[in-house]
Design a protein around this motif. Structure first.
Motif, PDB file in Angstrom:
ATOM      1  N   THR A  81       0.840  -1.193   0.000  1.00 34.83           N
ATOM      2  CA  THR A  81       0.000   0.000   0.000  1.00 34.83           C
ATOM      3  C   THR A  81       0.874   1.243   0.000  1.00 34.83           C
ATOM      4  OG1 THR A  81      -1.766  -1.160   1.181  1.00 34.83           O
ATOM      5  CG2 THR A  81      -1.813   1.251   1.219  1.00 34.83           C
ATOM      6  N   ALA A  82       0.610   2.161  -0.921  1.00 35.13           N
ATOM      7  CA  ALA A  82       1.421   3.367  -1.064  1.00 35.13           C
ATOM      8  C   ALA A  82       0.529   4.599  -1.072  1.00 35.13           C
ATOM      9  CB  ALA A  82       2.250   3.295  -2.351  1.00 35.13           C
ATOM     10  N   GLU A  83       1.152   5.754  -0.874  1.00 33.65           N
ATOM     11  CA  GLU A  83       0.449   7.031  -0.936  1.00 33.65           C
ATOM     12  C   GLU A  83       0.798   7.721  -2.250  1.00 33.65           C
ATOM     13  OE1 GLU A  83      -1.745   8.467   1.089  1.00 33.65           O
ATOM     14  OE2 GLU A  83      -1.751   6.702   2.391  1.00 33.65           O
ATOM     15  N   TRP A 187      -3.119   1.866  -4.221  1.00 33.29           N
ATOM     16  CA  TRP A 187      -3.362   3.188  -3.651  1.00 33.29           C
ATOM     17  C   TRP A 187      -4.854   3.309  -3.390  1.00 33.29           C
ATOM     18  CZ3 TRP A 187      -0.480   2.155  -7.973  1.00 33.29           C
ATOM     19  CH2 TRP A 187       0.884   2.485  -7.948  1.00 33.29           C
ATOM     20  N   SER A 189      -8.244   5.471  -2.742  1.00 28.16           N
ATOM     21  CA  SER A 189      -8.859   6.781  -2.944  1.00 28.16           C
ATOM     22  C   SER A 189     -10.313   6.707  -2.517  1.00 28.16           C
ATOM     23  CB  SER A 189      -8.781   7.210  -4.409  1.00 28.16           C
ATOM     24  OG  SER A 189      -9.417   8.466  -4.600  1.00 28.16           O
ATOM     25  N   TYR A 270      -9.491   0.949  -4.710  1.00 28.50           N
ATOM     26  CA  TYR A 270      -8.049   0.810  -4.891  1.00 28.50           C
ATOM     27  C   TYR A 270      -7.707   0.909  -6.369  1.00 28.50           C
ATOM     28  CZ  TYR A 270      -7.010  -0.887  -0.149  1.00 28.50           C
ATOM     29  OH  TYR A 270      -6.843  -0.991   1.218  1.00 28.50           O
TER      30      TYR A 270
END
Length: 274
Positions: A81-83, A187, A189, A270
Motif C-alpha cells: 500500500t502506497a500514498e 493506492w 482513494s 483501490y
C-alpha cells in the motif's frame, strides 16, 4: 475489454513545454502499445480484479463455493500500500463525448516525459489529482473494498449448516498466504459522488503492465486508461466499479487512469498495478 457506451470525461496530458528529443529518437507519436508479452502469467493486480468480480457474482447468486473461490484468489495476492504524489492539475485536459468521439476523437496531447526509473524493490510511483465538485456528501456504507478475510467470512455465512463446505473454507483459511503473488502496489482513494480522479502512472516499455480498479461496491465508477498521447488503452462504463486491464507499452512512458464516480454516494476504491 468489451467496449460499451461512453459518457466518461477523458483525461489526457497537456505538456507545458516542448520536449527536446535527440536526433533519430524513437517514434513516440502513436499509441504506446506494443506486442503482447508472451508467456506472462497474470500478476497481483489482475488476480485481485478477478477475485472482486467473482466475489460480486457469488454474493449475487448466494453461492458459497463461488465466494470461497474469490476469497482464495484475493488471499493469494500480496500488495504494497502506497500514498500517491500530487499530480499537477495543469497537466490534465478533459474532452467530453460519446463512445465514437472517445474512441476516435480523443483530445490530443504531447507525448509525456519518459517514466522515471524505479529502483529494484521500490514501489511504483503514482500521482493523483481530483476534479469537479462533489454532488453528495453521503459517504456510503464501506470504507474500502472487501478483503480476503471478509470474503471468507461471507463464504461461511452462505455455507451455514453445510459442515463439509465449512470444513473446506476452514482449510482454505488455514493455508493463509502460501504461494502469494507479490509485486502489486495499491493506492486507496475515497472518491465522492460527482468527482473524478486522474492518476499518472509510469510503466516500462516492452514490459507487461497491469492496471486494476477495485471499488467498494457503493457506487458506479466509469474508468478509462490512456497513454501519454491520449490514445485509449482500456475503458469500461458499465454499471460496475471494477476494471482490470493488461497491455505491453512500446516505450517507457506515463499512462493516465481516469476514474469518475457516477453514483450518488462515495466509493472507496483501490488503484492497483503490478
Amino acid at each position: 475489454m468489451t467496449q460499451k457506451r461512453l459518457s466518461l470525461a477523458l483525461a489526457t496530458t497537456a505538456m507545458l513545454a516542448a520536449l527536446s528529443l535527440p536526433l533519430l529518437a524513437e517514434d513516440k507519436s502513436g499509441a504506446n502499445v506494443g506486442p503482447s508479452a508472451e508467456g506472462t502469467a497474470p500478476g497481483g493486480a489482475t488476480t485481485m480484479g478477478l477475485a472482486q468480480e467473482l466475489y460480486a457474482t457469488g454474493v449475487a447468486q448466494g453461492d458459497a463455493i463461488t465466494v470461497l473461490a474469490a476469497a482464495k484468489l484475493a488471499a493469494s495476492v500480496e500488495a504494497t500500500t502506497a500514498e500517491p504524489a500530487a499530480l499537477d492539475p495543469a497537466k490534465v485536459a478533459f474532452a467530453e463525448g460519446g463512445q465514437e468521439s472517445f474512441r476516435k476523437k480523443a483530445a490530443p496531447a504531447a507525448p509525456a516525459a519518459p517514466a522515471p526509473m524505479m529502483n529494484d524493490g521500490s514501489p511504483r510511483a503514482a500521482g493523483k489529482a481530483t476534479f469537479f465538485t462533489a454532488t453528495s456528501e453521503d459517504e456510503g456504507a464501506a470504507d474500502a473494498p472487501v478483503t480476503a478475510d471478509a470474503m471468507f467470512a461471507k463464504a461461511k455465512e452462505l455455507a451455514a449448516g453445510d459442515e463439509a463446505l465449512l470444513g473446506l473454507i476452514d482449510d482454505a483459511m488455514a493455508e493463509g498466504s502460501r504461494g502469494r503473488i507479490g509485486g502489486a502496489v495499491q493506492w486507496l482513494s475515497r472518491l465522492p459522488a460527482g468527482q473524478t480522479d486522474v492518476w499518472e502512472v509510469p510503466f516500462y516499455g516492452n514490459s507487461y503492465a497491469e492496471v486494476a480498479i477495485v471499488g467498494d461496491g457503493d457506487a458506479d465508477l466509469d474508468v478509462a486508461v490512456t497513454d501519454g498521447n491520449g490514445n485509449v488503452i482500456c475503458y469500461d462504463v458499465s454499471w460496475s466499479d471494477k476494471l482490470y486491464c493488461d497491455f505491453t507499452p512500446a516505450w517507457d512512458g506515463y499512462f493516465y487512469v481516469t476514474v469518475q464516480n457516477m453514483g450518488g454516494v462515495r466509493n472507496s476504491y483501490y488503484l492497483m498495478t503490478n
